[in-house]
Design a protein around this motif. Structure first.
Motif, PDB file in Angstrom:
ATOM      1  N   GLN A  53       0.827  -1.205   0.000  1.00 44.90           N
ATOM      2  CA  GLN A  53       0.000   0.000   0.000  1.00 44.90           C
ATOM      3  C   GLN A  53       0.860   1.253   0.000  1.00 44.90           C
ATOM      4  O   GLN A  53       0.519   2.262  -0.628  1.00 44.90           O
ATOM      5  CB  GLN A  53      -0.942  -0.012   1.212  1.00 44.90           C
ATOM      6  N   ALA A  54       2.003   1.195   0.688  1.00 44.26           N
ATOM      7  CA  ALA A  54       2.926   2.328   0.664  1.00 44.26           C
ATOM      8  C   ALA A  54       3.445   2.567  -0.748  1.00 44.26           C
ATOM      9  O   ALA A  54       3.592   3.718  -1.188  1.00 44.26           O
ATOM     10  CB  ALA A  54       4.083   2.081   1.628  1.00 44.26           C
ATOM     11  N   ALA A  55       3.735   1.491  -1.469  1.00 43.51           N
ATOM     12  CA  ALA A  55       4.193   1.639  -2.855  1.00 43.51           C
ATOM     13  C   ALA A  55       3.106   2.246  -3.731  1.00 43.51           C
ATOM     14  O   ALA A  55       3.393   3.070  -4.614  1.00 43.51           O
ATOM     15  CB  ALA A  55       4.642   0.286  -3.405  1.00 43.51           C
ATOM     16  N   LEU A  56       1.860   1.855  -3.520  1.00 44.34           N
ATOM     17  CA  LEU A  56       0.737   2.459  -4.245  1.00 44.34           C
ATOM     18  C   LEU A  56       0.713   3.965  -4.006  1.00 44.34           C
ATOM     19  O   LEU A  56       0.557   4.760  -4.935  1.00 44.34           O
ATOM     20  CB  LEU A  56      -0.574   1.823  -3.781  1.00 44.34           C
ATOM     21  N   PHE A  57       0.900   4.349  -2.741  1.00 47.79           N
ATOM     22  CA  PHE A  57       0.884   5.764  -2.373  1.00 47.79           C
ATOM     23  C   PHE A  57       2.097   6.480  -2.961  1.00 47.79           C
ATOM     24  O   PHE A  57       1.994   7.596  -3.478  1.00 47.79           O
ATOM     25  CB  PHE A  57       0.864   5.890  -0.846  1.00 47.79           C
ATOM     26  N   GLY A  58       3.257   5.836  -2.913  1.00 50.14           N
ATOM     27  CA  GLY A  58       4.462   6.429  -3.463  1.00 50.14           C
ATOM     28  C   GLY A  58       4.427   6.571  -4.973  1.00 50.14           C
ATOM     29  O   GLY A  58       5.096   7.448  -5.535  1.00 50.14           O
ATOM     30  N   GLN A  59       3.650   5.721  -5.643  1.00 53.30           N
ATOM     31  CA  GLN A  59       3.486   5.814  -7.100  1.00 53.30           C
ATOM     32  C   GLN A  59       2.403   6.817  -7.484  1.00 53.30           C
ATOM     33  O   GLN A  59       2.077   6.964  -8.658  1.00 53.30           O
ATOM     34  CB  GLN A  59       3.121   4.440  -7.683  1.00 53.30           C
TER      35      GLN A  59
ATOM     36  N   LEU B 147       1.869  15.950  -4.318  1.00 54.17           N
ATOM     37  CA  LEU B 147       2.627  14.705  -4.411  1.00 54.17           C
ATOM     38  C   LEU B 147       2.550  14.124  -5.824  1.00 54.17           C
ATOM     39  O   LEU B 147       3.542  13.618  -6.354  1.00 54.17           O
ATOM     40  CB  LEU B 147       2.097  13.691  -3.401  1.00 54.17           C
ATOM     41  N   ARG B 148       1.384  14.181  -6.420  1.00 50.18           N
ATOM     42  CA  ARG B 148       1.234  13.670  -7.790  1.00 50.18           C
ATOM     43  C   ARG B 148       2.163  14.421  -8.747  1.00 50.18           C
ATOM     44  O   ARG B 148       2.732  13.837  -9.673  1.00 50.18           O
ATOM     45  CB  ARG B 148      -0.218  13.818  -8.253  1.00 50.18           C
ATOM     46  N   GLY B 149       2.346  15.707  -8.507  1.00 51.99           N
ATOM     47  CA  GLY B 149       3.195  16.512  -9.369  1.00 51.99           C
ATOM     48  C   GLY B 149       4.660  16.124  -9.306  1.00 51.99           C
ATOM     49  O   GLY B 149       5.447  16.487 -10.196  1.00 51.99           O
ATOM     50  N   GLN B 150       5.045  15.386  -8.256  1.00 50.44           N
ATOM     51  CA  GLN B 150       6.445  14.984  -8.106  1.00 50.44           C
ATOM     52  C   GLN B 150       6.763  13.664  -8.805  1.00 50.44           C
ATOM     53  O   GLN B 150       7.936  13.314  -8.948  1.00 50.44           O
ATOM     54  CB  GLN B 150       6.810  14.867  -6.613  1.00 50.44           C
ATOM     55  N   TRP B 151       5.715  12.931  -9.242  1.00 50.18           N
ATOM     56  CA  TRP B 151       5.960  11.645  -9.900  1.00 50.18           C
ATOM     57  C   TRP B 151       6.506  11.897 -11.296  1.00 50.18           C
ATOM     58  O   TRP B 151       6.010  12.743 -12.043  1.00 50.18           O
ATOM     59  CB  TRP B 151       4.673  10.819  -9.990  1.00 50.18           C
ATOM     60  N   GLY B 152       7.541  11.170 -11.664  1.00 53.90           N
ATOM     61  CA  GLY B 152       8.096  11.309 -13.004  1.00 53.90           C
ATOM     62  C   GLY B 152       8.569   9.969 -13.534  1.00 53.90           C
ATOM     63  O   GLY B 152       9.041   9.113 -12.771  1.00 53.90           O
ATOM     64  N   ALA B 153       8.440   9.756 -14.844  1.00 52.84           N
ATOM     65  CA  ALA B 153       8.857   8.502 -15.473  1.00 52.84           C
ATOM     66  C   ALA B 153      10.343   8.543 -15.781  1.00 52.84           C
ATOM     67  O   ALA B 153      10.871   9.555 -16.254  1.00 52.84           O
ATOM     68  CB  ALA B 153       8.063   8.260 -16.749  1.00 52.84           C
TER      69      ALA B 153
END
Length: 498
Positions: A245-251, A459-465
């Motif tokens: 669940q932490a990975a889901l949140f981190g992604q 937080l979503r804005g920090q996700w990058g591929a």
């Protein structure tokens, strides 16, 4: 504003601490492996005191590497291997026995007896889970029935149960003196004792399993201040999530329909279903995704695979075909394909979507043509094939067609595996810039609580591929390989007889 957020990531094979800055970037990390204890075939144990000591050490070591001190931290979050069961004496803080790890199968007889009388889905409506050795409830019953003095101490209120998060939080907040005995909804949902709707322990299940409620921690949200870490000068412990669940949140999978797959010791795919509880009819688990403070709980469908990276470790440690885990990719690349052989790693039975504790691992399709390279390639492909089975089940349950798979975990550095995963799924596979998404998710949740990050959108804005793999395999080859895998799986079944 203090500079950093710390996350303790307590996994199946190691414990690590990672320090993150406000951009979600890694500042420093430290990691220590702990012993894997195998007293009998099918039994898997850890030493809880070793894990506790390592948790303290990696935090202090990470701080030392960063040149910072505890006063430079805003909060600490915890994420952990799930289902692993610890029972300890609240008076002394000492475990009654080693932790029983999620992979352990000693509770097969307990589960089989209940399945025989009322079916494998006896508790699925309340818990979202089938009866299986995987979950904590039967493990607690086994400890109560087989370890001297535990039953008596439990009835007197002196024996405490916890998954690893509870064990760590209780000790880090004072232990026998003033330790806080809590867990969060994600970890509680993996015990087979929590009702998905009430988010509390289910009294009927506790009665059936004969587990005293006094043993159990209080169930809280996944992000709040539970207590303060004494060894860090009273730093708030502000998040608690099971590792997947932490990975889901981190992604940043915050919206219904978003999914991730984590390639670690096992392999776990989670699909966010929002505030809706979706029962699975295809061998998946209905589980909690997260609950942030007083906000409504977010649910998931999960496909759980017991053996993924652990198969690479088995190749290294048991067969000694490689000297380090990173050697598997060049060895697998020494051949063009699997040579017609498959490895199905049902070491602890099969998890999703089969839930067969009678299964055991097999190598099939062996000929004199097969060499070390084919075995290495079959080891990698086993993880991708198992993921395909979970995706098929998830699409059937949810009605949502997977268009992209976000991936994380230790195995995603393996380019050959990621390409084969995209090929066998026929969808793109995307690796994020920060692959330590389990620790990142714990850090994100803790940071939200103390105001280090503003909201989910930030937080979503920090996700990058970082990289994407697109499928290149033709349909005929894909279907042929997958058909061979499905045939291989049938050879694992009915190996263990009750």
């Amino acid at each position: 504003m203090r500079k950093l957020i710390a996350a303790i990531d307590q996994g199946t094979t190691s414990t690590r601490c990672i320090l993150f800055d406000s951009a979600g970037k890694i500042v420093a990390r430290d990691q220590k492996e702990h012993r894997q204890i195998f007293p009998r075939p099918g039994w898997v144990e850890h030493d809880p005191l070793e894990i506790l000591n390592h948790a303290r050490e990696v935090v202090l070591n990470a701080l030392a590497k960063s040149g910072c001190s505890a006063t430079d931290l805003a909060a600490i979050g915890i994420t952990n291997q799930r289902e692993t069961t610890v029972v300890w004496d609240r008076r002394t803080g000492k475990p009654y026995t080693n932790a029983i790890v999620w992979q352990d199968t000693r509770t097969a007889e307990i589960c089989d007896q209940m399945i025989a009388s009322d079916g494998q889905d006896r508790f699925r409506e309340q818990t979202g889970l089938p009866l299986a050795t995987y979950f904590s409830g039967p493990k607690i019953q086994w400890v109560l029935n087989n370890i001297p003095a535990v039953r008596q101490d439990a009835e007197r209120g002196n024996a405490l149960f916890g998954t690893i998060d509870s064990w760590l939080i209780w000790n880090l907040t004072g232990g026998p003196d003033h330790g806080v005995h809590v867990t969060d909804v994600t970890n509680a949902s993996r015990t087979m004792l929590m009702n998905l709707r009430t988010l509390d322990w289910d009294p009927e299940i506790l009665e059936i399993l004969d587990i005293p409620r006094s043993m159990l921690p209080k169930i809280e949200s996944s992000a709040q201040v539970y207590g303060h870490a004494d060894f860090l000068g009273g730093l708030p412990i502000a998040s608690d999530l099971g590792d997947q669940q932490a990975a889901l949140f981190g992604q940043a999978c915050f919206a219904p329909g978003e999914a991730k797959n984590t390639y670690g010791t096992g392999c776990f795919m989670l699909l966010n279903t929002g505030t809706e509880i979706i029962p699975s009819k295809n061998g998946l688990l209905t589980t909690l995704g997260y609950k942030i403070g007083s906000a409504p709980a977010v649910y998931c469908l999960e496909g759980s695979i017991a053996i993924a990276g652990a198969l690479v470790q088995w190749l290294r440690d048991n067969l000694q075909l490689i000297s380090s885990s990173s050697d598997i990719e060049p060895l697998a690349r020494s051949v063009a394909d699997n040579g017609g052989m498959y490895i199905v790693p049902a070491f602890s039975g099969l998890f999703a979507p089969y839930w067969r504790s009678d299964a055991r691992g097999v190598m099939v399709g062996l000929t004199q043509f097969i060499n070390r390279g084919h075995i290495a390639r079959a080891v990698l492909e086993a993880t991708a094939f198992q993921t395909r089975e979970v995706v098929d089940a998830m699409e059937t349950d949810s009605g949502v067609r997977l268009t992209t798979l976000k991936v994380d975990g230790g195995m995603v550095i393996n380019d050959l595996l990621m390409q084969f995963q995209a090929d066998i799924l026929d969808v793109p596979v995307v690796r994020p810039v920060i692959t330590e998404t389990t620790a990142l998710g714990a850090a994100y949740a803790a940071g939200l609580v103390v105001g280090y990050w503003k909201d989910l959108d930030s937080l979503r804005g920090q996700w990058g591929a970082d990289r994407q793999w697109s499928p290149t395999m033709n349909n005929a080859t894909r279907n042929h390989l997958y058909a061979g895998w499905k045939k291989a799986v049938t050879r694992t079944l009915n190996w263990i007889e009750s």
